[in-house]
Scaffold this motif. Structure first.
Motif, mmCIF file in Angstrom:
data_model
loop_
_atom_site.group_PDB
_atom_site.id
_atom_site.type_symbol
_atom_site.label_atom_id
_atom_site.label_comp_id
_atom_site.label_asym_id
_atom_site.label_seq_id
_atom_site.Cartn_x
_atom_site.Cartn_y
_atom_site.Cartn_z
ATOM 1 N N ASP A 161 46.568 44.940 33.953
ATOM 2 C CA ASP A 161 46.698 43.564 34.415
ATOM 3 C C ASP A 161 48.103 43.788 35.204
ATOM 4 N N ARG A 198 43.036 43.367 42.588
ATOM 5 C CA ARG A 198 42.735 42.693 41.543
ATOM 6 C C ARG A 198 44.329 42.186 40.924
ATOM 7 N N ALA A 201 45.785 39.677 43.207
ATOM 8 C CA ALA A 201 45.234 38.495 43.027
ATOM 9 C C ALA A 201 45.575 37.710 41.727
ATOM 10 N N GLY A 202 45.742 38.327 40.825
ATOM 11 C CA GLY A 202 46.220 37.928 39.551
ATOM 12 C C GLY A 202 47.647 37.247 39.648
ATOM 13 N N ALA A 204 49.070 36.407 42.288
ATOM 14 C CA ALA A 204 48.979 35.267 43.323
ATOM 15 C C ALA A 204 48.883 33.815 42.545
ATOM 16 N N GLU A 205 48.255 33.818 41.503
ATOM 17 C CA GLU A 205 48.008 32.564 40.582
ATOM 18 C C GLU A 205 49.447 32.049 40.113
ATOM 19 N N ARG A 206 50.567 32.840 40.210
ATOM 20 C CA ARG A 206 51.793 32.403 39.704
ATOM 21 C C ARG A 206 52.503 31.895 40.734
ATOM 22 N N PRO A 207 53.185 30.680 40.562
ATOM 23 C CA PRO A 207 53.965 29.663 41.568
ATOM 24 C C PRO A 207 55.300 30.475 41.864
ATOM 25 N N ASN A 210 54.561 32.503 45.231
ATOM 26 C CA ASN A 210 54.452 31.820 46.502
ATOM 27 C C ASN A 210 55.289 30.974 46.954
#
Ligand SMILES: N[C@@H](CCC(=O)N[C@@H](CS)C(=O)NCC(=O)O)C(=O)O
Length: 211
Positions: A161, A198, A201-202, A204-207, A210
């Motif tokens: 990961d 992958r 994308a993992g 991208a879930e962390r603020p 972004n």
């Protein structure tokens, strides 16, 4: 006084600092240095960072840190949690080793590919206070180096990961900032790189990724 972060939202290097500040929850004030208006070359910014590059970090003491390497060490020492440069010796070694490869093989290749052909960057083939002429062959080499690094990263991320040390680190942060920016030279994370997709994308879930 608070820490002042000299940022430019569209550039990859200051984004590395932006993510680290967010991951560590460091209170700060952000000042945008607009590269589209060449503000990094202005007298007022030159007085802050004579290297004329972004990011820079002005500390409470008034001291200014003028590059990512120094900023990273400062943030890790001053705000140790969460650790982004590793905790155990071998984790630190692995993160440092990958960081070096990322800087040398990807971080150098993208600006080489971009800055040596872009007409808007004539005589600005390198960042900083000195003007350098473009060398188109370096753009071609940079493009091939990006492809080679993508292949290496795809292999590395098989079953993982994170790039190093089984945890989020500066290696992941730097690579995301560089790879996202590589779109400017036509490089994308295509379906040929499922492990990289992958991993991206993992993250991208962390603020923090972004902002
Ligand atoms: N070694 C510096 C390099 C930073 C850097 O090259 N920043 C770019 C923006 S991504 C810049 O300031 N470019 C100024 C220019 O192109 O004139 C660091 O990592 O802090």
């Amino acid at each position: 006084m608070t820490i002042v972060f000299y940022d430019y939202k569209m550039a990859p290097s200051p984004r590395r600092t932006r993510i680290m500040l967010a991951e560590k929850g460091v209170p700060h004030e952000a000042v945008e240095v607009d590269m589209m208006k060449a503000e990094q070359l202005s007298d007022s910014y030159r007085a802050i960072n004579p290297n004329c590059t972004i990011p820079a970090l002005k500390l409470d003491s008034g001291e200014v840190l003028t590059d990512t390497a120094g900023i990273t060490v400062y943030l890790e020492e001053t705000y140790p949690e969460p650790a982004l440069m590793g905790v155990s010796t071998m984790d630190k070694v692995e993160i440092a080793s990958w960081s070096s490869q990322i800087e040398n093989e990807l971080g150098a290749a993208i600006p080489n590919a971009l800055r040596n052909t872009n007409p808007g960057m004539k005589d600005r083939a390198l960042p900083g206070p000195v003007n350098y002429k473009q060398i188109p062959e370096l753009a071609e080499r940079g493009s091939r180096q990006i492809d080679a690094f993508m292949t290496k990263l795809e292999q590395r991320l098989e079953g993982r990961d994170f790039i190093a040390a089984e945890q989020l680190s500066v290696a992941d942060i730097t690579t995301v900032c560089f790879l996202d920016f590589a779109k400017v030279v036509g490089k994308r994370i295509t379906d040929d790189f499922p492990n990289v997709q992958r991993w991206r994308a993992g993250l991208a879930e962390r603020p923090s990724f972004n902002l």
